[in-house]
Design an enzyme around this catalytic site. Structure first.
Site, PDB file in Angstrom:
ATOM      1  N   ALA A 152      -4.569   7.212  -4.621  1.00 34.62           N
ATOM      2  CA  ALA A 152      -3.202   6.766  -4.905  1.00 34.62           C
ATOM      3  C   ALA A 152      -3.290   5.262  -5.179  1.00 34.62           C
ATOM      4  O   ALA A 152      -3.129   4.438  -4.277  1.00 34.62           O
ATOM      5  CB  ALA A 152      -2.297   7.064  -3.721  1.00 34.62           C
ATOM      6  N   SER A 192       0.841  -1.200   0.000  1.00 36.28           N
ATOM      7  CA  SER A 192       0.000   0.000   0.000  1.00 36.28           C
ATOM      8  C   SER A 192       0.877   1.251   0.000  1.00 36.28           C
ATOM      9  O   SER A 192       2.074   1.171  -0.317  1.00 36.28           O
ATOM     10  CB  SER A 192      -0.926  -0.019   1.227  1.00 36.28           C
ATOM     11  N   ASN A 193       0.311   2.373   0.323  1.00 36.22           N
ATOM     12  CA  ASN A 193       1.069   3.631   0.389  1.00 36.22           C
ATOM     13  C   ASN A 193       0.438   4.529   1.454  1.00 36.22           C
ATOM     14  O   ASN A 193      -0.654   4.245   1.928  1.00 36.22           O
ATOM     15  CB  ASN A 193       1.098   4.303  -0.995  1.00 36.22           C
ATOM     16  N   PRO A 194       1.136   5.621   1.838  1.00 41.25           N
ATOM     17  CA  PRO A 194       0.643   6.398   2.999  1.00 41.25           C
ATOM     18  C   PRO A 194      -0.447   7.428   2.683  1.00 41.25           C
ATOM     19  O   PRO A 194      -0.690   8.323   3.501  1.00 41.25           O
ATOM     20  CB  PRO A 194       1.907   7.108   3.503  1.00 41.25           C
TER      21      PRO A 194
END
Ligand code: C5P
Length: 417
Positions: free
Chosen positions: A288, A221-223
């Site tokens: 995102a 995943s990403n922040p």
């Protein structure tokens, strides 16, 4: 000056059930009378003069027992005194004693706000956990000093942010307030200055990260915090649109008055966005989206093995490009994060995905993009022309984004709902 907006903030807080106590600094009293503050607060106003009156309580300690402290129209001087631990007036002595959340709402000339000393003081306070709202882009000063990043946030946003700080301490009250807020905003009473210029338009917004599971307990995943997309959804709602917000896992509550679809993976996001986009007039992709997912997602937790592991990834569909390939009369907006050659790369993306424009940002800029409350973006069109916007709150970016969208819709032969 900004201090004259203080009664508006006090009134809104009281309307939503908060009990307010006011400290007026000497500078504030140069712009606004004690009486107008006292009337809006429905109570007496503490000043440096009352601080030294013989009383049974120490006023700065009494005020410091508040559940939240909001500095409306914070000056460079008060910021400096707080950042250096001064306690030479009632306001700064209270700030030294307080343990509750503190929200600064700065208002000062753009040049002053941008001065490294002021920025360093604000940074120091942020480091101690203090919150900031604005300044925002707009006209500032009572003598028409200019337009820029010096304008104080509006009373409505200040009151909403202040109440947000009380989250946790008074959760149930806040739920009640957000219901009230939803009712107010649907009836158009919340902010009479907001024109319902998107009434009848279905706006679809994607937000947050996606999670690509490798097995039931591990994912890529990403922040992304989702804040940018939520701001676009709320702004569109306040302008009269019917809004569908498709969001990956984020910690933000559902905005009242918005249809929220919570998803996890890019494939789920595609299904939800494509479905919602059928009758949409505008699609804003702030999500995102993970570029890859596991080629073979394991149904059981994979045991740890000795040594390196190879994971086989396969590309996710490009949702924006897919919508762009069958665009109809929709306006399509994307976001892009680049670390270099931003404008050229973003223009190429806008062309490839058939987007009307892309808002480009840089992950490396502090306080913006991932997780921050502000964003500093450049609008990039498919023809390579671009417009750099100053650092703004995400809500203000959303406002400008939708202004651009409206301008594009006006040029369309016929715009779908
Ligand atoms: O190509 P890049 O990921 O930089 O493009 C960013 C834009 O495209 C964003 O608006 C994002 O939401 C969208 N996107 C998408 N599907 C993907 C990847 C990105 O819709 N698989």
């Amino acid at each position: 000056m900004a201090a004259v907006k203080a009664p508006g903030v006090l009134r809104r807080l009281r309307e939503r059930g908060a009990r307010v106590r006011v400290i007026a600094t000497a500078a504030a009293l140069a712009f606004i009378t004690e009486l107008s503050l006292a009337t809006a607060a429905d109570g007496e106003v503490a000043t440096d003069a009352t601080w030294f009156e013989p009383r049974p309580d120490a006023q700065h300690l009494t005020h410091a027992r508040a559940d939240a402290v909001v500095i409306v129209g914070a000056s460079a001087d008060l910021l400096a005194r707080a950042a250096t631990g001064r306690g030479d007036d009632l306001a700064s002595a209270t700030l030294l004693s307080v343990r509750a959340p503190v929200l600064w709402v700065p208002a000062m000339n753009e040049r002053m706000w941008e001065h490294p000393a002021v920025q360093a003081n604000a940074e120091r306070l942020r480091g101690w956990g203090h919150h900031f709202l604005g300044p925002v882009y707009g006209a500032f000063g009572s003598r028409g000093e200019g337009t820029g990043m010096g304008r104080m946030a509006e009373p409505e946003d200040i009151a909403a942010a202040a109440l947000g700080l009380l989250e946790g301490e008074s959760r149930s009250r806040e739920v009640e307030e957000s219901r009230e807020q939803a009712a107010l905003s649907t009836s158009g009473l919340l902010d009479p200055s907001t024109a319902p210029d998107l009434r009848g338009v279905h706006v679809v917004v994607s937000a947050g990260p996606t999670r690509e599971y490798l097995d039931p307990v591990r994912f890529i995943s990403n922040p992304s915090s989702g804040k940018m997309g939520f701001a676009v959804a709320e702004e569109a709602r306040d302008r009269g649109a019917s809004v569908t917000l498709v969001t990956g896992p984020v910690s933000l509550p559902d905005p009242p008055g918005v249809r929220v679809v919570r998803i996890e993976s890019a494939l789920d996001l595609r299904d939800a966005v494509v479905e919602a986009a059928r009758d949409a007039g505008v699609v804003v992709m702030t999500a995102a989206v993970a570029d890859y997912r596991a080629a073979d997602r394991a149904t059981e937790k994979q045991a740890k093995v000795a040594g390196d592991v190879t994971v086989h990834l396969t590309p996710n569909p490009d949702i924006l490009a897919e919508l762009g390939a069958d665009k109809g009369g929709r306006v399509l907006i994307g976001f892009a994060m680049e670390t270099h050659a931003g404008v050229e790369r973003a223009a190429l993306k806008a062309r490839r995905k058939n987007a009307d424009f892309i808002l480009l940002n840089y992950p490396t800029r502090e306080g913006t993009a991932f997780g921050g409350d502000d964003n500093e973006v450049t609008l990039v069109r498919p023809d390579g022309s671009s417009e750099a916007w100053p650092r703004l709150t995400k809500r203000e970016v959303a406002r400008r984004l939708l202004d651009e969208v409206l301008a594009i819709r006006e040029r369309l032969p016929h715009s779908p709902g």
